[in-house]
Structures are given as structure tokens and as C-alpha cells.
Write a protein that holds these residues in place. Sequence first.
Motif, PDB file in Angstrom:
ATOM      1  N   CYS A   1       7.698  -7.080 -11.052  1.00 24.22           N
ATOM      2  CA  CYS A   1       6.246  -7.241 -11.243  1.00 24.22           C
ATOM      3  C   CYS A   1       5.775  -8.623 -10.806  1.00 24.22           C
ATOM      4  O   CYS A   1       4.733  -8.758 -10.154  1.00 24.22           O
ATOM      5  CB  CYS A   1       5.888  -7.001 -12.704  1.00 24.22           C
ATOM      6  N   GLN A   2       6.535  -9.654 -11.149  1.00 26.05           N
ATOM      7  CA  GLN A   2       6.161 -11.007 -10.745  1.00 26.05           C
ATOM      8  C   GLN A   2       6.164 -11.162  -9.234  1.00 26.05           C
ATOM      9  O   GLN A   2       5.312 -11.835  -8.651  1.00 26.05           O
ATOM     10  CB  GLN A   2       7.102 -12.015 -11.384  1.00 26.05           C
TER      11      GLN A   2
ATOM     12  N   VAL B   1       2.919  -9.027  -8.107  1.00 20.61           N
ATOM     13  CA  VAL B   1       1.640  -9.389  -8.712  1.00 20.61           C
ATOM     14  C   VAL B   1       1.341 -10.871  -8.551  1.00 20.61           C
ATOM     15  O   VAL B   1       0.273 -11.269  -8.076  1.00 20.61           O
ATOM     16  CB  VAL B   1       1.611  -8.991 -10.206  1.00 20.61           C
TER      17      VAL B   1
ATOM     18  N   SER C   1       0.658 -12.206  -5.009  1.00 16.82           N
ATOM     19  CA  SER C   1      -0.540 -11.624  -4.372  1.00 16.82           C
ATOM     20  C   SER C   1      -0.186 -10.602  -3.292  1.00 16.82           C
ATOM     21  O   SER C   1      -0.870 -10.495  -2.278  1.00 16.82           O
ATOM     22  CB  SER C   1      -1.411 -12.735  -3.755  1.00 16.82           C
TER      23      SER C   1
ATOM     24  N   GLN D   1      -0.466  -7.122  -2.331  1.00 19.06           N
ATOM     25  CA  GLN D   1      -1.307  -6.025  -2.768  1.00 19.06           C
ATOM     26  C   GLN D   1      -0.646  -4.692  -2.472  1.00 19.06           C
ATOM     27  O   GLN D   1      -0.393  -4.332  -1.327  1.00 19.06           O
ATOM     28  CB  GLN D   1      -2.662  -6.091  -2.057  1.00 19.06           C
TER      29      GLN D   1
ATOM     30  N   ASP E   1      -2.877  -2.575 -19.049  1.00 14.15           N
ATOM     31  CA  ASP E   1      -2.526  -3.112 -17.737  1.00 14.15           C
ATOM     32  C   ASP E   1      -3.374  -2.465 -16.651  1.00 14.15           C
ATOM     33  O   ASP E   1      -3.769  -1.299 -16.744  1.00 14.15           O
ATOM     34  CB  ASP E   1      -1.041  -2.858 -17.441  1.00 14.15           C
ATOM     35  N   ASP E   2      -3.651  -3.247 -15.632  1.00 17.00           N
ATOM     36  CA  ASP E   2      -4.300  -2.692 -14.458  1.00 17.00           C
ATOM     37  C   ASP E   2      -3.432  -1.564 -13.920  1.00 17.00           C
ATOM     38  O   ASP E   2      -2.201  -1.643 -13.936  1.00 17.00           O
ATOM     39  CB  ASP E   2      -4.465  -3.789 -13.408  1.00 17.00           C
TER      40      ASP E   2
ATOM     41  N   ARG F   1      -2.698  -0.588 -11.012  1.00 17.94           N
ATOM     42  CA  ARG F   1      -1.784  -0.961  -9.932  1.00 17.94           C
ATOM     43  C   ARG F   1      -0.532  -1.622 -10.486  1.00 17.94           C
ATOM     44  O   ARG F   1       0.596  -1.326 -10.068  1.00 17.94           O
ATOM     45  CB  ARG F   1      -2.497  -1.899  -8.957  1.00 17.94           C
ATOM     46  N   THR F   2      -0.715  -2.518 -11.442  1.00 17.15           N
ATOM     47  CA  THR F   2       0.422  -3.157 -12.097  1.00 17.15           C
ATOM     48  C   THR F   2       1.252  -2.138 -12.851  1.00 17.15           C
ATOM     49  O   THR F   2       2.484  -2.188 -12.853  1.00 17.15           O
ATOM     50  CB  THR F   2      -0.053  -4.258 -13.055  1.00 17.15           C
TER      51      THR F   2
END
Length: 325
Positions: A245-246, A249, A252, A254, A270-271, A273-274
Motif C-alpha cells: 500500500c505504501q 499510495v 503517488s 495511481q 478507506d478510499d 482505490r486503496t
Amino acid sequence: MIDRLFDMLNSQNPLGKGCKKPLRPSSKDTWEEILRSTASYLLGLKTNTDVKQPLSKHPRKTFVIGFVASIKSTIEMANEMFTSTINPFKKHKAPLNNLVEADANTTGKVHSAPQGNTPEEIMMLEHLNTTTTSEFLANVLFYIGGFIVSKLVQELECPFCKSCLLSCFSTPTPDHDYCAMGYNEVSTTSVFTLFINKSGLRIPSQSVYQVVEFSEKVFKAYVCKEGRTITREKKLKQRMIMEVCQHFVMDSKQLFDDHQEGANENVFEDDHRTLLIKLTADKYFTLRLFTYSKRYNETVVTEGKPSNRHKLTKLILFRNVPVKS
């Protein structure tokens, strides 16, 4: 020539004669020459038209491509089995034990056999655990990505999330025409999955594949270490998911950019996308840890010997069954 090819590819009797006898290292020069010359003959066939066209490039090329693929696969598999340090001819209880195979609905489903691995699975897992990257590894990861997508599509409710997980190649082509798939226009990582697909497999999107590909790198860094030791680190899967995830996310990068903005049902969740990144990585690490630990137990812990549970299963099952005289 085709009849001889069928006999050689279907040979299974150790006492077979002629073209029906099994492939052996002692007769390698003979059977390999026959198979290669047959493949060259098939690739050399042309249409009976004014403008000659190779059948291998004709819309009805399926039988040529199928035979040639079987020939090359048989040669490569036989040579690798003959030179393998692991005994590929060891008798296994389960005749087939794929890492991921299609169920009755042709969607991905995980199966685990009670004991042993087939030579094909051993070879695949050995390649998957190597530190190098290859086109073979990329195709395996893409195929596993389709299995992950098939699971997530059933669990998720958001239609935008489901759409982001799937590739446009999920739509079957008219008359199942292999030429219409446009293999030359797609990434080499998806060629195998698209080739074996019969309009039922889930084709992962490029975003899913990127998450799976990076997850494999993280898995190798944390788990596949030298010395054939297995880590005992607590919350290992959670740490690996966090690193994935890091990577996407925080840096940046996408992913799932087709997802509609502001589709969260709750403010503090959470969003989406995340969330898709987390769920994809979680599914991959769950599958990967299961297969890796299973392989580790078979090769290191039990050293290839059957477990006591496997040996005593029938004794326990039939312990209280009366014997008929």
C-alpha cells in the motif's frame, strides 16, 4: 504423420511398441527429431489459393498452433524431467494437483491435494520461488491475478470496484476466434491466460497485475530467503500488505484510475482505490503463503516422506468396521 504424432503424444504404456512406446533418454535423438520435423511440416503447410498463405496465420490455424504447442511443450518438459535433480517420476497419490485450476464454471478455484505434488507443479513452484524475473513468471502472476479477481468480484458490492478489477478482454470474442484476440497487441504477460481462456476465466486489469507483481517482489524479500529457512515473524502478512500500500499510495502511483471519485459509503472508510490494493495484496499473500508453506513442509520438514497422518488414515477410518467372513 498426424497419426504418428497422436501416438507419440498419447504414449503411456511402458511396454508400448513403435511410436506408442514412451519417451526415454536413450532414444532422445529419435523421438525429438520426429517431433521437431513434424512441427516444421505443420508450420510449412499453406493454403490452396492463388495467394499462398501459411496455415499458421490463417483464421483456421487452431489445429496447427495446438499441435505445435503440444510438441514444443512435450520436448521441453521431457528434457527438463530427464535432467531434474528432483525425481519427477515419483508416484503421487493425486494424479493432478494444480496450484490454481478451473472449476465446473471455469472460474478460478484453489485445490489442495492430501499428499505430494505433480512434476508440473514442482517445476512451476521452483520457478516462482527464484529471485529472477522471466516471461514465465509474469504469465503465472497474471493467471493468479485472474483467480484473485474472480474472488473479489463475488465479495465486493461497489460496481465501480468490480469494473476496475476486470480487463476489457473479459468479453468473449465471436465464435471463440483466437485470431480476434489480438495477441500481438497485448502484453506478453497475458498471452497464456488469453490463449487457454474459453470465455469463462476472469482477466485481471493492468492495475491488478501491477499489485500482484509488486506483491511477489515483497514476498520474495520477506519470505524466500537463502538457506531454505522460513520466517517466524509475527503479523507477516499485515506488514507485507502495508508495504504494498505504501508503495502505490505514498509514491503517488495511481491505480484503478477508472474508479469514480467520492464513491465511499462512509466518511471514515478507506478510499476504494486503496481498499482494492489492500484486498488484492491480501488475497495474493494468503495464496502465496499457503503454497509456500505446503512446499516447505514437503521438502524440508518431512523431507519428501509421507506424514503419519497420511499413512494411518485408512487404519483410523476402518478401525471399527467389522470384517465380513
